[in-house]
Enzyme design. Structure first.
Site, mmCIF file in Angstrom:
data_model
loop_
_atom_site.group_PDB
_atom_site.id
_atom_site.type_symbol
_atom_site.label_atom_id
_atom_site.label_comp_id
_atom_site.label_asym_id
_atom_site.label_seq_id
_atom_site.Cartn_x
_atom_site.Cartn_y
_atom_site.Cartn_z
ATOM 1 N N CYS A 1 22.500 -53.004 -39.018
ATOM 2 C CA CYS A 1 21.320 -52.890 -39.863
ATOM 3 C C CYS A 1 21.600 -51.798 -40.866
ATOM 4 O O CYS A 1 22.361 -50.877 -40.605
ATOM 5 C CB CYS A 1 20.127 -52.529 -38.983
ATOM 6 N N ARG B 1 8.748 -56.573 -47.417
ATOM 7 C CA ARG B 1 8.758 -56.719 -45.955
ATOM 8 C C ARG B 1 7.620 -55.917 -45.332
ATOM 9 O O ARG B 1 7.147 -56.271 -44.250
ATOM 10 C CB ARG B 1 10.072 -56.174 -45.377
ATOM 11 N N LYS C 1 1.887 -52.857 -40.227
ATOM 12 C CA LYS C 1 2.892 -53.877 -39.869
ATOM 13 C C LYS C 1 3.479 -53.611 -38.482
ATOM 14 O O LYS C 1 3.600 -54.523 -37.665
ATOM 15 C CB LYS C 1 4.004 -53.855 -40.927
ATOM 16 N N ASP D 1 10.198 -42.875 -40.857
ATOM 17 C CA ASP D 1 9.760 -43.854 -41.858
ATOM 18 C C ASP D 1 9.115 -43.203 -43.089
ATOM 19 O O ASP D 1 8.762 -43.899 -44.041
ATOM 20 C CB ASP D 1 8.781 -44.863 -41.224
HETATM 21 C C1 UD1 Z 1 10.635 -48.601 -34.706
HETATM 22 C C2 UD1 Z 1 9.953 -48.980 -35.995
HETATM 23 C C3 UD1 Z 1 10.717 -48.398 -37.179
HETATM 24 C C4 UD1 Z 1 10.901 -46.896 -37.009
HETATM 25 C C5 UD1 Z 1 11.503 -46.574 -35.650
HETATM 26 C C6 UD1 Z 1 11.546 -45.087 -35.358
HETATM 27 C C7 UD1 Z 1 8.927 -51.094 -35.468
HETATM 28 C C8 UD1 Z 1 8.918 -52.561 -35.663
HETATM 29 N N1 UD1 Z 1 9.908 -50.421 -36.069
HETATM 30 O O1 UD1 Z 1 11.932 -49.175 -34.731
HETATM 31 O O2 UD1 Z 1 9.979 -48.665 -38.366
HETATM 32 O O3 UD1 Z 1 11.785 -46.426 -38.013
HETATM 33 O O4 UD1 Z 1 10.717 -47.184 -34.600
HETATM 34 O O5 UD1 Z 1 10.283 -44.535 -35.433
HETATM 35 O O6 UD1 Z 1 8.058 -50.545 -34.824
HETATM 36 N N2 UD1 Z 1 17.921 -46.700 -29.586
HETATM 37 C C9 UD1 Z 1 18.986 -46.860 -28.718
HETATM 38 N N3 UD1 Z 1 18.937 -47.907 -27.837
HETATM 39 C C10 UD1 Z 1 17.893 -48.784 -27.785
HETATM 40 C C11 UD1 Z 1 16.814 -48.603 -28.685
HETATM 41 C C12 UD1 Z 1 16.857 -47.541 -29.572
HETATM 42 O O7 UD1 Z 1 19.938 -46.099 -28.741
HETATM 43 O O8 UD1 Z 1 17.910 -49.705 -26.969
HETATM 44 C C13 UD1 Z 1 17.936 -45.572 -30.551
HETATM 45 C C14 UD1 Z 1 17.953 -46.014 -32.015
HETATM 46 O O9 UD1 Z 1 19.265 -46.285 -32.477
HETATM 47 C C15 UD1 Z 1 17.326 -44.823 -32.708
HETATM 48 C C16 UD1 Z 1 16.293 -44.333 -31.693
HETATM 49 O O10 UD1 Z 1 16.686 -44.892 -30.443
HETATM 50 O O11 UD1 Z 1 18.283 -43.814 -32.892
HETATM 51 C C17 UD1 Z 1 14.865 -44.746 -31.974
HETATM 52 O O12 UD1 Z 1 14.847 -46.133 -32.273
HETATM 53 P P1 UD1 Z 1 13.604 -47.044 -31.912
HETATM 54 O O13 UD1 Z 1 12.419 -46.206 -31.630
HETATM 55 O O14 UD1 Z 1 14.018 -48.030 -30.885
HETATM 56 O O15 UD1 Z 1 13.375 -47.838 -33.286
HETATM 57 P P2 UD1 Z 1 12.785 -49.280 -33.389
HETATM 58 O O16 UD1 Z 1 11.875 -49.526 -32.241
HETATM 59 O O17 UD1 Z 1 13.845 -50.250 -33.685
#
Ligand code: UD1
Length: 417
Positions: free
Chosen positions: A116, A396, A22, A304
């Site tokens: 979230c 999902r 996914k 995950d």
């Molecule tokens: C993706 C995955 C999710 C997984 C996560 C971490 C997808 C669709 N989802 O989520 O299943 O759990 O990676 O492996 O691929 N952060 C910030 N600022 C930002 C972006 C992120 O502070 O702009 C922080 C987040 O709060 C978190 C960390 O960075 O603590 C990692 O998050 P991120 O890798 O961005 O997760 P997602 O991409 O949302």
């Protein structure tokens, strides 16, 4: 609404095929926005997030035709720039349309994902990166509104390696003027898969899978024709289920190299795993051993898989310590596992799990995608009949998990109430 009723204690036997990932499919679907034409994606899992992304692409003006685990996505008439709240609120990954929309239309209006269940999950790093590339971005009434008269390459350094942030910037950079460098990029296999797909469209990308990615902009792409990688988290989840039920199963069509850190920890827990090129033979022990985990960005142990691993540790001998280092509120499953007799204490991001001999069935509630998978792991091991409510979270991200378990001999029923 549907629930799952699982009668625990059954040993599983047989083989299943792992579905497409996914989290690799969603960015690739967003990538079809980048270039006008007819794109084809295959090995797409039939899960709710994918259907949400299809609705989103259709809302933007794409024409989508569905095949068996495949989609034709025609983005020739894509003309709208708004990802509305009603879609984004159910799936945070909708934010992946931000970069491609800016690239294709020069404008994007994407609802903020908002709070979230597993933490605040901001998108500040996506926004800062796109601003560096020449986008003017404002936040208004819960929307990110972005405009540009042409994106340009930039040097972007992430404080934290963000997966969807890296994907968003990479997609935006493909047709930007000049070179973009992403420092401290996420190294997840899904990021690498997106890069390979973009390269097959004609993009100039090097370093994906490493911490520094370089993208040289181009103004000529071709439509995408690509098959998605297998889901490493579904693979890990089935390893946990086989492990906790003392079963012997073959997981076919997976990429073991994408879950080395998980396999290492499962083996430490006493699970016998034989790796072949595209399959895993998993044999559970009569008693699991306790082991500690700490979630970290790839290639370390994935957040995950934390909830599913915790469920395993609930019935291991001894005490294990789990540290969640990615998300601040990812212990929603703890209260539900406790209802089944688990002995878990949490303090901040640390959970201490003292193994018990058996878990007992109870009515439990899924609270997020991976939390619901941990309840399945626990229910498969528990004595009695566990009822899992709110399984729309599970749907999902897991394709026909109940049917796959039944095919392995599990006593699992999906019931509409
Ligand atoms: C993706 C995955 C999710 C997984 C996560 C971490 C997808 C669709 N989802 O989520 O299943 O759990 O990676 O492996 O691929 N952060 C910030 N600022 C930002 C972006 C992120 O502070 O702009 C922080 C987040 O709060 C978190 C960390 O960075 O603590 C990692 O998050 P991120 O890798 O961005 O997760 P997602 O991409 O949302």
């Amino acid at each position: 609404m549907e629930i799952l009723i699982i009668k625990g204690g059954k040993k599983l036997e047989g083989e299943i095929t792992i579905s497409g990932a996914k989290n690799a499919a969603l960015p690739l679907m967003a990538a079809t926005i980048l270039w006008s034409g007819k794109h084809k994606l295959s090995n797409i899992p039939d899960v709710r997030d994918i259907r949400t992304m299809i609705r989103l692409l259709t809302t933007l003006g794409a024409a989508v035709t569905e095949g068996k685990n495949s989609y034709h996505i025609d983005t020739t008439n894509l003309c709208k720039e708004e990802a509305p709240y009603n879609l984004v609120k159910t799936m945070r990954a909708s934010v992946l349309t931000l970069g491609p929309l800016l690239s294709r239309l020069g404008k994007a209006k994407v609802s903020l994902p908002g709070g979230c269940a597993i933490g605040a999950r901001p998108i500040d790093l996506h926004i800062q990166g796109l601003e560096k590339m020449g986008a003017a971005i404002t936040l208004s009434q819960g929307y990110v509104i972005a405009e540009t008269d042409g994106l340009r390459g930039a040097d972007i350094s992430f404080d934290i390696p963000t997966v969807t942030g890296t994907e968003n910037i990479m997609m935006a950079a493909v047709t930007a003027r000049g070179k973009t460098r992403i420092e401290n990029a996420a190294r997840e296999p899904e990021v690498k898969d997106l890069a390979e797909a973009l390269i097959s469209m004609g993009a100039n990308i090097s370093g994906a899978g490493e911490s520094m990615i370089e993208i040289e902009g181009t103004d000529e792409l071709t439509p995408l024709s690509y098959s998605i990688i297998p889901d490493r988290i579904e693979t890990g989840t089935f390893c946990a289920i086989a492990g906790v039920t003392n079963s012997n199963v073959l997981l076919k069509g997976c990429k073991p190299e994408h879950l080395e850190s998980v396999i290492e920890k499962l083996r430490e827990a006493g699970i016998d795993i034989t790796v072949e090129s595209s399959s895993l033979r998993v044999k559970g022990p009569s008693k699991l051993h306790s082991t500690n985990i700490k979630t970290m960005p790839y290639p370390w142990f994935p957040t995950d898989m934390q909830a599913q691993f915790m469920a395993l540790m609930c019935v291991a001998d001894g005490t294990s310590v789990i540290r969640e280092k990615i998300f601040e509120n990812r212990y929603m499953h703890v209260a539900e596992l406790r209802r089944m007799g688990a002995n878990i204490e949490t303090e901040g991001n640390t959970a201490t799990v003292r193994g018990v001999n058996t878990l007992n069935a109870a009515p439990v509630m899924a609270t997020d995608l991976r939390a619901s998978a941990s309840l399945i792991v626990a229910a498969m091991a528990a004595e009695g009949e566990t009822i899992i409510d709110r399984i729309y979270h599970l749907d999902r991200g897991y394709e026909k998990i109940d049917e796959k378990l039944v095919s392995l001999g599990g006593d699992v029923k999906r019931v509409s109430i």
